[in-house]
Design a protein around this motif. Structure first.
Motif, PDB file in Angstrom:
ATOM      1  N   ARG A   1       0.843  -1.188   0.000  1.00 41.44           N
ATOM      2  CA  ARG A   1       0.000   0.000   0.000  1.00 41.44           C
ATOM      3  C   ARG A   1       0.879   1.239   0.000  1.00 41.44           C
ATOM      4  O   ARG A   1       1.367   1.677   1.026  1.00 41.44           O
ATOM      5  CB  ARG A   1      -0.935  -0.012   1.213  1.00 41.44           C
ATOM      6  N   ASP A   2       1.112   1.746  -1.164  1.00 38.43           N
ATOM      7  CA  ASP A   2       1.881   2.976  -1.269  1.00 38.43           C
ATOM      8  C   ASP A   2       0.991   4.153  -0.859  1.00 38.43           C
ATOM      9  O   ASP A   2      -0.188   3.987  -0.575  1.00 38.43           O
ATOM     10  CB  ASP A   2       2.372   3.169  -2.708  1.00 38.43           C
ATOM     11  N   LEU A   3       1.568   5.330  -0.856  1.00 45.07           N
ATOM     12  CA  LEU A   3       0.779   6.505  -0.534  1.00 45.07           C
ATOM     13  C   LEU A   3      -0.146   6.790  -1.713  1.00 45.07           C
ATOM     14  O   LEU A   3       0.223   7.455  -2.673  1.00 45.07           O
ATOM     15  CB  LEU A   3       1.702   7.699  -0.263  1.00 45.07           C
ATOM     16  N   GLU A   4      -1.375   6.229  -1.655  1.00 42.75           N
ATOM     17  CA  GLU A   4      -2.312   6.401  -2.769  1.00 42.75           C
ATOM     18  C   GLU A   4      -2.640   7.869  -3.000  1.00 42.75           C
ATOM     19  O   GLU A   4      -2.963   8.280  -4.097  1.00 42.75           O
ATOM     20  CB  GLU A   4      -3.619   5.644  -2.495  1.00 42.75           C
ATOM     21  N   ILE A   5      -2.563   8.649  -1.927  1.00 45.59           N
ATOM     22  CA  ILE A   5      -2.842  10.073  -2.034  1.00 45.59           C
ATOM     23  C   ILE A   5      -1.675  10.848  -1.432  1.00 45.59           C
ATOM     24  O   ILE A   5      -0.951  10.347  -0.570  1.00 45.59           O
ATOM     25  CB  ILE A   5      -4.155  10.454  -1.319  1.00 45.59           C
ATOM     26  N   THR A   6      -1.496  12.066  -1.893  1.00 45.12           N
ATOM     27  CA  THR A   6      -0.437  12.924  -1.380  1.00 45.12           C
ATOM     28  C   THR A   6      -1.038  13.957  -0.442  1.00 45.12           C
ATOM     29  O   THR A   6      -2.267  14.131  -0.371  1.00 45.12           O
ATOM     30  CB  THR A   6       0.273  13.650  -2.533  1.00 45.12           C
ATOM     31  N   ILE A   7      -0.171  14.670   0.242  1.00 42.43           N
ATOM     32  CA  ILE A   7      -0.657  15.710   1.148  1.00 42.43           C
ATOM     33  C   ILE A   7      -1.359  16.818   0.357  1.00 42.43           C
ATOM     34  O   ILE A   7      -2.323  17.426   0.832  1.00 42.43           O
ATOM     35  CB  ILE A   7       0.491  16.285   2.008  1.00 42.43           C
ATOM     36  N   ASP A   8      -0.921  17.040  -0.877  1.00 41.52           N
ATOM     37  CA  ASP A   8      -1.588  18.042  -1.717  1.00 41.52           C
ATOM     38  C   ASP A   8      -3.010  17.589  -2.075  1.00 41.52           C
ATOM     39  O   ASP A   8      -3.927  18.412  -2.140  1.00 41.52           O
ATOM     40  CB  ASP A   8      -0.782  18.290  -2.994  1.00 41.52           C
ATOM     41  N   ASP A   9      -3.163  16.262  -2.306  1.00 36.82           N
ATOM     42  CA  ASP A   9      -4.506  15.729  -2.565  1.00 36.82           C
ATOM     43  C   ASP A   9      -5.413  15.956  -1.362  1.00 36.82           C
ATOM     44  O   ASP A   9      -6.572  16.367  -1.508  1.00 36.82           O
ATOM     45  CB  ASP A   9      -4.436  14.228  -2.865  1.00 36.82           C
ATOM     46  N   VAL A  10      -4.882  15.683  -0.181  1.00 40.10           N
ATOM     47  CA  VAL A  10      -5.674  15.844   1.043  1.00 40.10           C
ATOM     48  C   VAL A  10      -6.073  17.305   1.220  1.00 40.10           C
ATOM     49  O   VAL A  10      -7.227  17.608   1.566  1.00 40.10           O
ATOM     50  CB  VAL A  10      -4.875  15.354   2.266  1.00 40.10           C
ATOM     51  N   ARG A  11      -5.135  18.206   0.970  1.00 41.97           N
ATOM     52  CA  ARG A  11      -5.450  19.632   1.112  1.00 41.97           C
ATOM     53  C   ARG A  11      -6.530  20.067   0.127  1.00 41.97           C
ATOM     54  O   ARG A  11      -7.406  20.870   0.453  1.00 41.97           O
ATOM     55  CB  ARG A  11      -4.181  20.454   0.914  1.00 41.97           C
TER      56      ARG A  11
ATOM     57  N   HIS B   1      -4.595   4.735   5.804  1.00 45.12           N
ATOM     58  CA  HIS B   1      -3.368   4.233   5.182  1.00 45.12           C
ATOM     59  C   HIS B   1      -2.322   5.344   5.073  1.00 45.12           C
ATOM     60  O   HIS B   1      -1.121   5.098   5.251  1.00 45.12           O
ATOM     61  CB  HIS B   1      -3.673   3.687   3.787  1.00 45.12           C
ATOM     62  N   PHE B   2      -2.797   6.543   4.787  1.00 41.55           N
ATOM     63  CA  PHE B   2      -1.889   7.687   4.691  1.00 41.55           C
ATOM     64  C   PHE B   2      -1.193   7.910   6.037  1.00 41.55           C
ATOM     65  O   PHE B   2       0.014   8.174   6.100  1.00 41.55           O
ATOM     66  CB  PHE B   2      -2.678   8.937   4.289  1.00 41.55           C
TER      67      PHE B   2
END
Length: 340
Positions: free
Chosen positions: A165-175, A290-291
């Motif tokens: 499980r890689d980082l499916e989303i980035t911190i920019d996606d979350v923001r 997961h993040f």
């Protein structure tokens, strides 16, 4: 009391037991040997009756153990959706494969039937279904319905390594998602990313302001399995200050609320925020958990500490799912050995 046969060809013995309202059924499987075993058990029951003895139940079967487990989980307030899924697994595969003998007589070859049935499933689905069954047996041991879990060794051998499980989303996606989310969804996102709690009613939506210890700088996450699985997760000062602000304007005891009421879920609002964010990724609330784990492990956090924060009994699950991240820290540790 009599020997019967189900529509799918399994032989059974049905009889009545003192203090039990409905008849008791014992299943013996299919074929000649199963028919013989059923007749022998029927003869044993008739002999007890002739001697005016109380009919003794033989060792517990999976159907009875599962019923006790589900009733126990209902009392605890376990999520209804989860219990329905467990019942479906029981009726579709667990009972047909395993209810022909008492639990203590189950062998690896019996469980192999399930492995064959599930062979085309994804690794995560395979592991989840096997784990449902394992939890039922562990319940039986804990509450002394059975002496030991008959699938312990078998499970260790067949559990599959899940896709990393890689980082499916980035911190920019979350923001970006946060920027397009309603206030209650924003709170949910921040709580998951700050605590690693499980989304939904099992953990996240049960968190109350009274669970936050502002002096100790931590929050209580009520366990989704047993009371003993409650855990305390440290919180940063800036997030504690934000929670205080939420509390001042709160309309209920629950941190994630909507119009003063506890939520049953926030998936619809979350999906809308993802769609409006334009990130072009299929993201669900569980990705945030997961993040949380991936971020900690990628930054070399202690594996046991991460497992504890996420509410796992031990680090085994993290090793299976996030081994590609953990492996880097192991390599780094080895490289620190002195040179001879």
């Amino acid at each position: 009391m009599s020997v019967g046969k189900t529509q799918d060809g399994r032989f059974y013995v049905q009889y009545r037991v003192q203090y039990r309202n409905s008849p008791k059924r014992e299943y013996f499987g299919k074929g000649t040997e199963a028919k013989r075993a059923a007749r022998e058990r029927d003869a044993e029951i008739k002999l007890m009756k002739t001697r005016n003895e109380d009919v003794r139940e033989s060792h517990i079967y999976l159907d009875e153990l599962a019923k006790a487990y589900i009733e126990h989980e209902k009392v605890k307030g376990r999520d209804r959706k989860f219990l329905i899924e467990v019942r479906n697994r029981l009726n579709k595969s667990f009972l047909p494969a395993l209810n022909h003998v008492p639990v203590h007589k189950l062998k690896a070859r019996d469980f192999d039937k399930l492995a064959l049935e599930y062979k085309d499933l994804s690794n995560s689905s395979f592991n989840r279904y096997i784990t449902y069954l394992n939890v039922i047996f562990n319940f039986g041991v804990e509450f002394e319905h059975i002496e030991k879990n008959p699938m312990t060794n078998w499970r260790k051998r067949v559990m599959k390594r899940e896709k990393p499980r890689d980082l499916e989303i980035t911190i920019d996606d979350v923001r970006a998602i946060m920027a397009h989310a309603a206030p209650h969804v924003q709170k949910a996102i921040k709580l998951i990313l700050s605590t690693g709690c499980r989304p939904g009613k099992s953990e996240l939506l049960r968190i109350k302001y009274s669970d936050v210890d502002f002096d100790a700088k931590r929050v209580r996450i009520r366990g989704s399995k047993t009371a003993r699985s409650d855990r305390y997760v440290p919180l940063r000062d800036e997030f504690l200050a934000e929670i205080r602000g939420w509390q001042d304007a709160a309309e209920s005891d629950y941190i994630v609320e909507f119009e003063g009421k506890q939520l049953n879920g926030f998936k619809k609002g979350f999906n809308a925020a993802v769609r409006r964010s334009g990130i072009g990724k299929k993201v669900v609330p569980y990705h945030l958990r997961h993040f949380f784990a991936s971020s900690l492990l990628a930054n070399k956090a202690d594996i046991k500490a991460v497992a504890s924060l996420m509410g796992h009994a031990g680090p085994d699950m993290l090793f299976k799912v996030y081994y590609h991240l953990i492996g880097d820290s192991e390599k780094e540790a080895v490289e620190k050995l002195p040179t001879l």
